[in-house]
Structure formats: structure tokens, C-alpha cells
Motif scaffolding. Structure first.
Motif, short mmCIF file in Angstrom:
data_model
loop_
_atom_site.label_atom_id
_atom_site.label_comp_id
_atom_site.label_asym_id
_atom_site.label_seq_id
_atom_site.Cartn_x
_atom_site.Cartn_y
_atom_site.Cartn_z
N THR A 119 32.17 47.55 17.31
CA THR A 119 31.99 47.69 18.75
C THR A 119 33.31 47.48 19.47
O THR A 119 34.02 46.50 19.22
N LEU A 120 33.62 48.38 20.39
CA LEU A 120 34.77 48.23 21.28
C LEU A 120 34.25 47.78 22.63
O LEU A 120 33.41 48.46 23.23
N SER A 121 34.72 46.62 23.11
CA SER A 121 34.32 46.10 24.42
C SER A 121 35.53 46.00 25.31
O SER A 121 36.55 45.42 24.93
N ILE A 122 35.42 46.59 26.51
CA ILE A 122 36.47 46.51 27.52
C ILE A 122 35.81 45.95 28.76
O ILE A 122 34.81 46.48 29.22
N SER A 123 36.39 44.87 29.30
CA SER A 123 35.72 44.23 30.43
C SER A 123 36.72 43.55 31.35
O SER A 123 37.67 42.92 30.88
N GLY A 124 36.47 43.68 32.64
CA GLY A 124 37.17 42.86 33.61
C GLY A 124 38.27 43.54 34.39
O GLY A 124 38.77 44.59 34.04
N ALA A 125 38.61 42.88 35.47
CA ALA A 125 39.70 43.27 36.34
C ALA A 125 40.25 42.00 36.97
O ALA A 125 39.56 40.99 37.04
N GLY A 126 41.49 42.04 37.40
CA GLY A 126 42.10 40.88 38.04
C GLY A 126 43.00 41.32 39.17
O GLY A 126 43.10 42.50 39.50
N ILE A 127 43.66 40.37 39.77
CA ILE A 127 44.59 40.62 40.88
C ILE A 127 46.01 40.34 40.39
O ILE A 127 46.28 39.26 39.84
N ASN A 128 46.93 41.30 40.61
CA ASN A 128 48.31 41.08 40.20
C ASN A 128 49.09 40.32 41.28
O ASN A 128 48.54 39.95 42.32
N GLU A 129 50.38 40.11 41.04
CA GLU A 129 51.21 39.34 41.96
C GLU A 129 51.40 40.01 43.32
O GLU A 129 51.85 39.36 44.28
N PHE A 130 51.05 41.29 43.44
CA PHE A 130 51.17 42.01 44.70
C PHE A 130 49.85 42.08 45.45
O PHE A 130 49.75 42.72 46.49
N GLY A 131 48.81 41.47 44.90
CA GLY A 131 47.49 41.47 45.54
C GLY A 131 46.65 42.69 45.24
O GLY A 131 45.60 42.88 45.83
N SER A 132 47.09 43.52 44.30
CA SER A 132 46.34 44.73 43.93
C SER A 132 45.41 44.44 42.75
O SER A 132 45.75 43.64 41.87
N THR A 133 44.28 45.12 42.74
CA THR A 133 43.35 44.99 41.62
C THR A 133 43.88 45.74 40.41
O THR A 133 44.32 46.89 40.52
N VAL A 134 43.86 45.11 39.26
CA VAL A 134 44.30 45.71 38.01
C VAL A 134 43.14 45.62 37.02
O VAL A 134 42.65 44.53 36.74
#
Length: 95
Positions: free
Chosen positions: A14-29
Motif C-alpha cells: 500500500t502507498l499512502s500519501i497524506s497531509g499538508a503543512g504551512i511553509n516559512e512563507f505562509g503558503s500551504t504545501v
């Protein structure tokens, strides 16, 4: 200038990809598998092979260009694909 690289991922379970975060510039990654060009050039090809793939929580599998060029292809060889919670498979050209 130049072409984005090709990505070939093969998983035996199984390949699982999950999540997003905020980088140092305030953008969602987003977490994910991405071939991208930011200057003139075509994006690469993303190939993923697995019996089961789950992309959740804003995760992505993507090819994209941010300037002149064509987006690459996405090839997914899978028996069971699940996309949840704003997750995406995308191929996008800026121009």
C-alpha cells in the motif's frame, strides 16, 4: 530552463500519501509525488504502481508547470485507488 524529471514509484503493498503543512512563507504545501518546472520547460512523467493507493488529507500526485511548457502525464497502475479529504491527482500547465 529545462525539463522536469520523471518519477517512477513501485510499491508492493500500500502507498499512502497524506497531509499538508504551512511553509516559512505562509503558503500551504501538500505532501505528495510531484514533477514540476518553475521556468520554461515541460514537466516530467509521474508513474505510480501499487496494489493499493490512498491519498488523503490534501495529499497530491501531480505534474505541473509554472511557466511556458506542457504538464507531464500521470500514469497510475493500481487495483484500488482511494482519494479523500481534498486530495488530488492533477496535471496542470500554467500557460
Amino acid at each position: 530552463m529545462g525539463r522536469g524529471g520523471d518519477i517512477d514509484v513501485t510499491v508492493t503493498d500500500t502507498l499512502s500519501i497524506s497531509g499538508a503543512g504551512i511553509n516559512e512563507f505562509g503558503s500551504t504545501v501538500s505532501s505528495g509525488i510531484v514533477s514540476k518546472t518553475i521556468s520554461i520547460g515541460d514537466a516530467g512523467i509521474v508513474s505510480v504502481t501499487a496494489p493499493h493507493i490512498e491519498v488523503a488529507g490534501g495529499g497530491i500526485i501531480s505534474t505541473l508547470t509554472e511557466s511556458a511548457g506542457t504538464a507531464g502525464n500521470i500514469r497510475v497502475n493500481v487495483s484500488d485507488l482511494i482519494l479523500r479529504s481534498g486530495s488530488q491527482l492533477t496535471s496542470t500547465s500554467a500557460v
